[in-house]
Enzyme design. Structure first.
Site, short mmCIF file in Angstrom:
data_model
loop_
_atom_site.label_atom_id
_atom_site.label_comp_id
_atom_site.label_asym_id
_atom_site.label_seq_id
_atom_site.Cartn_x
_atom_site.Cartn_y
_atom_site.Cartn_z
N LYS A 11 0.82 -1.22 0.00
CA LYS A 11 0.00 0.00 0.00
C LYS A 11 0.86 1.28 0.00
CE LYS A 11 -3.95 -2.30 2.23
NZ LYS A 11 -4.95 -2.25 3.34
N TYR A 51 -12.50 -2.28 -3.47
CA TYR A 51 -13.01 -2.29 -2.09
C TYR A 51 -14.53 -2.17 -2.04
CZ TYR A 51 -8.40 -2.21 0.16
OH TYR A 51 -7.15 -2.55 0.62
N ASN A 114 -2.10 0.31 6.66
CA ASN A 114 -1.54 -0.90 7.27
C ASN A 114 -0.67 -1.71 6.30
OD1 ASN A 114 -3.59 -1.92 5.70
ND2 ASN A 114 -4.68 -2.96 7.34
N HIS A 117 -2.20 -5.51 1.61
CA HIS A 117 -3.46 -6.23 1.45
C HIS A 117 -3.14 -7.67 1.07
CE1 HIS A 117 -7.30 -7.61 -0.22
NE2 HIS A 117 -6.57 -8.09 -1.21
N GLU A 128 -9.47 -11.01 -7.65
CA GLU A 128 -8.58 -9.86 -7.47
C GLU A 128 -7.40 -9.90 -8.44
OE1 GLU A 128 -9.71 -9.36 -2.72
OE2 GLU A 128 -7.69 -9.98 -3.27
P1 ATP Z 1 -7.06 -6.19 3.40
O1 ATP Z 1 -8.43 -6.49 2.81
O2 ATP Z 1 -6.51 -4.83 3.01
O3 ATP Z 1 -6.09 -7.29 3.24
P2 ATP Z 1 -8.10 -6.96 5.95
O4 ATP Z 1 -8.75 -8.09 5.21
O5 ATP Z 1 -7.20 -7.29 7.11
O6 ATP Z 1 -7.23 -6.09 4.99
P3 ATP Z 1 -10.62 -5.57 5.81
O7 ATP Z 1 -11.58 -5.70 6.93
O8 ATP Z 1 -10.87 -6.32 4.54
O9 ATP Z 1 -9.18 -5.92 6.42
O10 ATP Z 1 -10.46 -4.02 5.50
C1 ATP Z 1 -9.88 -3.60 4.29
C2 ATP Z 1 -8.97 -2.43 4.57
O11 ATP Z 1 -9.76 -1.33 5.02
C3 ATP Z 1 -7.95 -2.63 5.70
O12 ATP Z 1 -6.78 -3.30 5.31
C4 ATP Z 1 -7.66 -1.21 6.10
O13 ATP Z 1 -6.75 -0.58 5.18
C5 ATP Z 1 -9.04 -0.56 5.98
N1 ATP Z 1 -9.78 -0.60 7.24
C6 ATP Z 1 -10.34 -1.68 7.83
N2 ATP Z 1 -10.93 -1.35 8.97
C7 ATP Z 1 -10.76 -0.01 9.13
C8 ATP Z 1 -11.14 0.95 10.12
N3 ATP Z 1 -11.84 0.60 11.19
N4 ATP Z 1 -10.75 2.23 9.93
C9 ATP Z 1 -10.06 2.61 8.83
N5 ATP Z 1 -9.67 1.76 7.86
C10 ATP Z 1 -10.01 0.47 8.00
MG MG Z 2 -9.94 -7.82 3.46
#
Ligand code: ATP
Ligand code: MG
Length: 140
Positions: A11, A51, A114, A117, A128
């Site tokens: 990211k 997303y 974070n 992904h 994806e």
């Molecule tokens: P990713 O899909 O990016 O691998 P993940 O599966 O661990 O991460 P998801 O729940 O799918 O997490 O959320 C997608 C992305 O949205 C997260 O990686 C993060 O960048 C963002 N995100 C998730 N929760 C929050 C939150 N509470 N506040 C802000 N951003 C968030």
């Molecule tokens: Mg995810």
């Protein structure tokens, strides 16, 4: 478990801090092979599409603007149990909750920024990968 593929994104918070190589080192050390990789600037439409499952969440707008704020590196990873293995290597979504040694524990700035992904299932990995890669861009 058979050999499978997963989709990864390094990211903007990580590319900005020159952490592409450090992230790749953790991926390769875990036995995952990077079989497709390119650095791109994600468009707003791509980020919104990618997303889409989160479009009703309060952080959606902020997430889309973060993901389009700078370059990302999109990747195809291959290995035994690649989907679950890469999620282990990434660590929990919230870096404060991520295990020691994971990418997010070591590098992530926040729950949003974070660093990486990774797909959450083999089915989503396929979708994806097809969203970002042409077949000839993947060489295993
Ligand atoms: P990713 O899909 O990016 O691998 P993940 O599966 O661990 O991460 P998801 O729940 O799918 O997490 O959320 C997608 C992305 O949205 C997260 O990686 C993060 O960048 C963002 N995100 C998730 N929760 C929050 C939150 N509470 N506040 C802000 N951003 C968030
Ligand atoms: Mg995810």
């Amino acid at each position: 478990m058979a050999v499978e593929r997963t989709f990864s994104i390094i990211k903007p918070d990580a590319t900005k801090r020159n952490l592409t190589g450090a992230v790749n080192q953790k991926i390769e050390a875990a036995g995952l092979r990077i079989i497709g990789q390119k650095r791109i600037k994600m468009s707003k439409a791509q980020a919104e599409g990618f997303y889409g499952v989160h479009k009703e969440r309060p952080f959606f707008g902020s997430l889309v603007s973060f993901m389009t704020s700078g370059p990302v590196v999109v990747q195809v990873l291959q290995g035994e149990n690649a989907v679950a293995k890469y999620r282990e290597v990434m660590g929990a979504t919230d870096p404060a909750k991520a295990d020691a040694g994971t990418i997010r524990k070591e590098f992530a700035e926040s729950i949003e920024a974070n660093s990486v992904h990774g797909s959450d299932s083999a089915e989503n990995a396929k979708i994806e990968i097809e969203f970002f890669f042409k077949p000839e861009e993947i060489v295993d």
